[in-house]
Design an enzyme around this catalytic site. Sequence first.
Site, PDB file in Angstrom:
ATOM      1  N   GLU A   1      48.806  47.805  33.356  1.00  0.00           N
ATOM      2  CA  GLU A   1      47.842  47.015  34.138  1.00  0.00           C
ATOM      3  C   GLU A   1      47.106  47.929  35.106  1.00  0.00           C
ATOM      4  OE1 GLU A   1      49.260  43.541  36.295  1.00  0.00           O
ATOM      5  OE2 GLU A   1      50.677  43.089  34.695  1.00  0.00           O
TER       6      GLU A   1
ATOM      7  N   GLU B   1      46.400  33.465  39.714  1.00  0.00           N
ATOM      8  CA  GLU B   1      46.931  34.652  40.389  1.00  0.00           C
ATOM      9  C   GLU B   1      48.084  34.251  41.334  1.00  0.00           C
ATOM     10  OE1 GLU B   1      46.744  37.743  39.896  1.00  0.00           O
ATOM     11  OE2 GLU B   1      47.269  38.647  41.813  1.00  0.00           O
ATOM     12  N   TRP B   2      49.134  33.677  40.778  1.00  0.00           N
ATOM     13  CA  TRP B   2      50.376  33.352  41.500  1.00  0.00           C
ATOM     14  C   TRP B   2      50.096  32.647  42.829  1.00  0.00           C
ATOM     15  CZ3 TRP B   2      53.330  33.535  37.571  1.00  0.00           C
ATOM     16  CH2 TRP B   2      53.208  34.540  36.618  1.00  0.00           C
TER      17      TRP B   2
ATOM     18  N   TRP C   1      43.613  44.876  33.557  1.00  0.00           N
ATOM     19  CA  TRP C   1      43.966  43.528  33.990  1.00  0.00           C
ATOM     20  C   TRP C   1      42.716  42.963  34.608  1.00  0.00           C
ATOM     21  CZ3 TRP C   1      48.298  40.555  33.420  1.00  0.00           C
ATOM     22  CH2 TRP C   1      48.260  39.309  34.081  1.00  0.00           C
TER      23      TRP C   1
ATOM     24  N   ASN D   1      58.426  42.452  33.594  1.00  0.00           N
ATOM     25  CA  ASN D   1      57.234  42.868  34.313  1.00  0.00           C
ATOM     26  C   ASN D   1      57.525  42.911  35.811  1.00  0.00           C
ATOM     27  OD1 ASN D   1      54.150  43.177  34.483  1.00  0.00           O
ATOM     28  ND2 ASN D   1      54.556  41.508  35.913  1.00  0.00           N
ATOM     29  N   GLU D   2      57.282  44.042  36.429  1.00  0.00           N
ATOM     30  CA  GLU D   2      57.395  44.197  37.889  1.00  0.00           C
ATOM     31  C   GLU D   2      58.631  43.516  38.465  1.00  0.00           C
ATOM     32  OE1 GLU D   2      53.682  43.105  39.771  1.00  0.00           O
ATOM     33  OE2 GLU D   2      52.706  44.873  38.960  1.00  0.00           O
TER      34      GLU D   2
ATOM     35  N   PHE E   1      40.536  38.611  38.559  1.00  0.00           N
ATOM     36  CA  PHE E   1      40.544  39.980  38.039  1.00  0.00           C
ATOM     37  C   PHE E   1      39.817  40.104  36.701  1.00  0.00           C
ATOM     38  CE2 PHE E   1      44.017  40.166  41.037  1.00  0.00           C
ATOM     39  CZ  PHE E   1      44.098  41.495  41.432  1.00  0.00           C
TER      40      PHE E   1
ATOM     41  N   ASN F   1      52.161  49.629  36.030  1.00  0.00           N
ATOM     42  CA  ASN F   1      51.136  48.756  36.609  1.00  0.00           C
ATOM     43  C   ASN F   1      50.663  49.428  37.886  1.00  0.00           C
ATOM     44  OD1 ASN F   1      51.657  46.878  34.640  1.00  0.00           O
ATOM     45  ND2 ASN F   1      52.401  45.273  36.012  1.00  0.00           N
TER      46      ASN F   1
ATOM     47  N   HIS G   1      57.359  37.591  31.892  1.00  0.00           N
ATOM     48  CA  HIS G   1      56.490  38.019  32.991  1.00  0.00           C
ATOM     49  C   HIS G   1      56.643  36.972  34.099  1.00  0.00           C
ATOM     50  CE1 HIS G   1      52.481  40.200  33.957  1.00  0.00           C
ATOM     51  NE2 HIS G   1      52.665  39.380  34.966  1.00  0.00           N
TER      52      HIS G   1
ATOM     53  N   TYR H   1      47.531  49.558  40.855  1.00  0.00           N
ATOM     54  CA  TYR H   1      46.305  48.973  41.413  1.00  0.00           C
ATOM     55  C   TYR H   1      45.813  49.664  42.667  1.00  0.00           C
ATOM     56  CZ  TYR H   1      46.947  44.848  38.443  1.00  0.00           C
ATOM     57  OH  TYR H   1      47.078  43.994  37.367  1.00  0.00           O
TER      58      TYR H   1
ATOM     59  N   ARG I   1      47.922  43.137  25.565  1.00  0.00           N
ATOM     60  CA  ARG I   1      49.239  42.929  26.171  1.00  0.00           C
ATOM     61  C   ARG I   1      49.322  41.475  26.641  1.00  0.00           C
ATOM     62  NH1 ARG I   1      51.321  44.075  31.995  1.00  0.00           N
ATOM     63  NH2 ARG I   1      53.456  43.376  31.681  1.00  0.00           N
TER      64      ARG I   1
ATOM     65  N   GLN J   1      50.080  32.739  33.540  1.00  0.00           N
ATOM     66  CA  GLN J   1      48.761  32.885  34.140  1.00  0.00           C
ATOM     67  C   GLN J   1      47.633  32.473  33.195  1.00  0.00           C
ATOM     68  OE1 GLN J   1      49.957  37.061  35.437  1.00  0.00           O
ATOM     69  NE2 GLN J   1      48.591  36.482  37.091  1.00  0.00           N
TER      70      GLN J   1
HETATM   71  C1  NOJ Z   1      50.530  42.511  38.545  1.00  0.00           C
HETATM   72  C2  NOJ Z   1      51.133  41.310  37.885  1.00  0.00           C
HETATM   73  O1  NOJ Z   1      51.886  41.733  36.789  1.00  0.00           O
HETATM   74  C3  NOJ Z   1      50.096  40.292  37.437  1.00  0.00           C
HETATM   75  O2  NOJ Z   1      50.775  39.138  37.066  1.00  0.00           O
HETATM   76  C4  NOJ Z   1      49.098  40.048  38.557  1.00  0.00           C
HETATM   77  O3  NOJ Z   1      48.182  39.057  38.217  1.00  0.00           O
HETATM   78  C5  NOJ Z   1      48.395  41.350  38.863  1.00  0.00           C
HETATM   79  N1  NOJ Z   1      49.372  42.282  39.361  1.00  0.00           N
HETATM   80  C6  NOJ Z   1      47.290  41.237  39.909  1.00  0.00           C
HETATM   81  O4  NOJ Z   1      47.833  40.911  41.131  1.00  0.00           O
END
Ligand code: NOJ
Length: 525
Positions: A413, A469-470, A462, A192-193, A478, A333, A147, A335, A102, A44
């Site tokens: 995050e 953002e994927w 974050w 990660n996740e 963010f 993480n 990640h 949100y 991080r 990213q």
């Molecule tokens: C969690 C992910 O680890 C990160 O890569 C992503 O950008 C954020 N969420 C926000 O969606």
Amino acid sequence: MEVYIGVLLLQIFFLPHFISCDGNLSELVFPSNFLFGTASSAYQYEGGYLSDGKGFNNWDAYSHQPGNLIVDGSNGDIAVDHYHRYSEDVGLMHSLGVNSYRFSISWARILPKGRFGEINEAGIEFYNNLIDALLIKGIQPFVTLTHFDFPQELEDRYGSWMSPQSQEDFAYFADVCFKSFGDRVKYWATFNEPDYQVKFGYLTGTFPPSRCSRPFGNCTDGDSEKEPFVAAHNIILAHIAAVHIYRTKYQETQGGSIGIVLQCTWYEPISDSIADKLAVERAHAFTFNWFLEPIIFGRYPPEMRNILGSILPEFTATEKQKLNKGVDFIGVNHYTSYYVQDCMFSVCEPGFGTSKTEGFWAQSSEKNGTPIGEPVSNLNGELVWQNAYPQGLDKILTYLKDKYHNIPMFITENGYGNMNKADSTTEELLHDAKRAEYIAAYLGALSTAIRKGANVKGYFAWSLLDNFEWNNGYTIQFGLYHVDHETLTRTPKLSATWYRNFLAEHSKVQYQQQPKDANNSPFYY
Ligand code: NOJ
């Protein structure tokens, strides 16, 4: 700009209701050695696509493939050019006053062909430079090994996470990283996740390697009802292999700790019915407990075993032994939160979570038309997937504390996404009072959880910078800093100024007394 900052500081310092759980800032509780930082990830942020010997990775392959599902057709070839601008970025972190950063390592930058090729010394040098630049400024590196990205070679050779060979590759990569950087890196996270990694990669097919079956997605190959569990199983065993290497070869001399980062959305029952309460347990099981229960207790959650039966792979007796207490900390993480409704005994509209192999539950941001927390939207009212519900952070931390014997936790995050519409002006994007409000409120909830005894050791916002953002490309941002994607200029937003003021204030009013019940031994339980 100054007027906005003035108003914001006024709100934060003098309106106790603004920080919803804890009153004003000076009452927030954070242990004195607490890590405060910002978080990022290699794909990213770095860019540096194939620069200096970096290998082609799975996200390079996916983002370059016509017909992929990246909404703005973008990719991470340049991202925010952290590869070339890391020095400037470390300077920004220093000016914020954080004491930790991080970031993740681009596996293909270090091992372009995984364990099937040479180490790329230029890649090692890049991370050495970054780590040294951080340490000179008093910023502790907190490193995620991977990640979401890995060398495409592993996909092409043996189907990456679908094969047990991936465990060997990950263990090799981890060993190289511990050996090269472990003298200076004291915090390691393996993955990660991983739940999102396997759900998007093998259930919906919206992440590489884009495998899925209908009706879950539209892919050329895959099996959405089986493959996510195989991939997750290999990831769990790869995690434990890396932990084993760290603990047996490095931990004693290097003195660090190792954990994993999970996607920890909080779920609440939509009603008081037993069915909805059990659905919440299934939602937790099919997201973070999927990984935490095996890694900590050596078995999959009972909610998963009951539903999936033989679809769920088995651990051998030796693996079970290794899995026992397989983390020093949990990376959280967090949100947003959702209401959850049962879909096992009631019929639900098909959607995320509702099918048998996802656990028979449906999530919703509202109950009887009332949102769980303030919806996060852009100026035109378009929704991101978030609702600001700070209590959710307190609740998830309390839940994890009780379930996992108060193992140390880090908020790896937490942040606020806004839509970067083509017609958004830079001025609007810089005045992100809502992001500052969100972070302030979540820090309040974090402090509440710590006061109640949750053993939390750090918080990472974050993110430092707007970034890739994927699947949302550059349309959701963010960052505490705005990045102009033409010039790559970084400009502080209101939230950066807020975070800097918060950290300065925090260092003045540092908490003197340890929170009750907190486990004082730093990393072991
Ligand atoms: C969690 C992910 O680890 C990160 O890569 C992503 O950008 C954020 N969420 C926000 O969606």
